[in-house]
Design a protein around this motif. Sequence first.
Motif, short mmCIF file in Angstrom:
data_model
loop_
_atom_site.label_atom_id
_atom_site.label_comp_id
_atom_site.label_asym_id
_atom_site.label_seq_id
_atom_site.Cartn_x
_atom_site.Cartn_y
_atom_site.Cartn_z
N GLU A 82 0.81 -1.22 0.00
CA GLU A 82 0.00 0.00 0.00
C GLU A 82 0.84 1.27 0.00
N VAL A 83 2.15 1.14 0.08
CA VAL A 83 3.03 2.30 0.14
C VAL A 83 3.94 2.29 -1.08
N ARG A 84 3.97 3.37 -1.82
CA ARG A 84 4.86 3.51 -2.98
C ARG A 84 5.58 4.84 -2.86
N THR A 85 6.78 4.80 -2.34
CA THR A 85 7.61 6.00 -2.23
C THR A 85 8.95 5.70 -2.88
N GLU A 86 9.83 6.71 -2.90
CA GLU A 86 11.14 6.49 -3.47
C GLU A 86 12.06 5.75 -2.51
N LEU A 87 11.60 5.52 -1.27
CA LEU A 87 12.39 4.80 -0.27
C LEU A 87 11.82 3.39 -0.15
N PRO A 88 12.58 2.38 -0.49
CA PRO A 88 12.01 1.03 -0.63
C PRO A 88 11.66 0.32 0.67
N ILE A 89 12.34 0.61 1.78
CA ILE A 89 12.11 -0.14 3.02
C ILE A 89 11.11 0.62 3.89
N GLN A 90 10.03 -0.05 4.25
CA GLN A 90 8.96 0.58 5.02
C GLN A 90 8.75 -0.16 6.34
N ILE A 91 8.44 0.60 7.37
CA ILE A 91 8.04 0.04 8.66
C ILE A 91 6.73 0.71 9.05
N ALA A 92 5.70 -0.08 9.33
CA ALA A 92 4.40 0.47 9.70
C ALA A 92 3.88 -0.29 10.91
N ALA A 93 3.25 0.45 11.84
CA ALA A 93 2.73 -0.16 13.06
C ALA A 93 1.32 0.36 13.33
N SER A 94 0.49 -0.50 13.85
CA SER A 94 -0.88 -0.13 14.22
C SER A 94 -1.20 -0.74 15.58
N THR A 95 -2.19 -0.20 16.25
CA THR A 95 -2.57 -0.72 17.56
C THR A 95 -3.32 -2.04 17.47
N HIS A 96 -3.81 -2.36 16.27
CA HIS A 96 -4.51 -3.63 16.03
C HIS A 96 -4.20 -4.05 14.60
N PRO A 97 -4.06 -5.36 14.33
CA PRO A 97 -3.71 -5.80 12.98
C PRO A 97 -4.63 -5.31 11.88
N LEU A 98 -5.90 -5.01 12.22
CA LEU A 98 -6.86 -4.60 11.20
C LEU A 98 -7.10 -3.10 11.18
N ARG A 99 -6.34 -2.35 11.96
CA ARG A 99 -6.51 -0.90 11.98
C ARG A 99 -5.46 -0.21 11.10
N SER A 100 -5.74 1.04 10.78
CA SER A 100 -4.79 1.84 9.99
C SER A 100 -3.51 2.07 10.78
N PRO A 101 -2.38 2.26 10.10
CA PRO A 101 -1.11 2.47 10.80
C PRO A 101 -1.13 3.68 11.73
N LEU A 102 -0.48 3.50 12.85
CA LEU A 102 -0.33 4.59 13.82
C LEU A 102 0.88 5.45 13.47
#
Length: 297
Positions: free
Chosen positions: A95-115
């Motif tokens: 879901e992320v397309r930026t010029e930086l290839p490595i992404q880290i995303a965290a959310s408070t619940h697996p089915l919620r949007s990233p925090l």
Amino acid sequence: MWPAGTLQPPPSSSAAPHQPAARETPIYTPSRPDLADNDADVLVSPRYLAGPRDCAFDIFTAPLSEHGWTFADDGHDTSLFTSPCLRIRVGWLPEVRTELPIQIAASTHPLRSPLWHISLDDSAPTEFLTAVTSTLARSLAESPHTLFAPNNDRAAALPRPRGWPGFSSPLVSFAQSADMSATYSAGPYVSPAGTPPEHQSWWSFAAGPQGQSPWKARFSTAAPKVLVEAFHDAFTDPAPLGRKRHELDPLLLTHLSITDPATSRTPGAPTGGRTGHAQHRPTAPRMSTSPPHARGR
């Protein structure tokens, strides 16, 4: 030829000049590339221009594997590690397309949007990425609340090291290395239109000689302070980094100070940093670290 019966001059002692023994592993200099031993260990400064190591993905994801994170790869554009609690993902996120290839995303619940969200460049020194992943894995295992609590410390999270000119205010701070090749800042970053709020950058790092494209790293506004500090400490540590000569970017050689560990006061390849993370041996699954669009679909 001298006539018979005449005195001949004594043989000259300088007829065969002494040849000094060749140095087995000479120090590489850009003007003498023929002397380079590509497999020799060297110490490189400044560290933010050292570039990635071989098998960089294996190295900086090793802390995740050691803490039980699972790896998945669809063979195309998505390759990631997922935490045991399913709330944090590291890798190429679809879901992320930026010029930086490595992404880290965290959310408070697996089915919620990233925090919060972190974007890292795979051309950054591998030790910087490892500082983040080792701190992330350890924090999730020992004190997970530090990764999901609101972060309101923002600009104060980036102390300016000695010798780095810059400025700071309650909301904005900026610092630049003495050689003007590295910068970091804390403050609003102009993100592309349509960027979700959790991906809006606040802390930004970049390094590269003038006239060359720099590597970058960005941390969103809510990124945990402990992760920002881990990257910041690795980024600003004055100690050199260890490399094999063949790992060095030829375009950066004239900007680097390269020394032999055997003759240096520094016996190894220190990584420094507030978190005290250790160097990890490659244990994670091998994966190309080229951006998704370069890996084919």
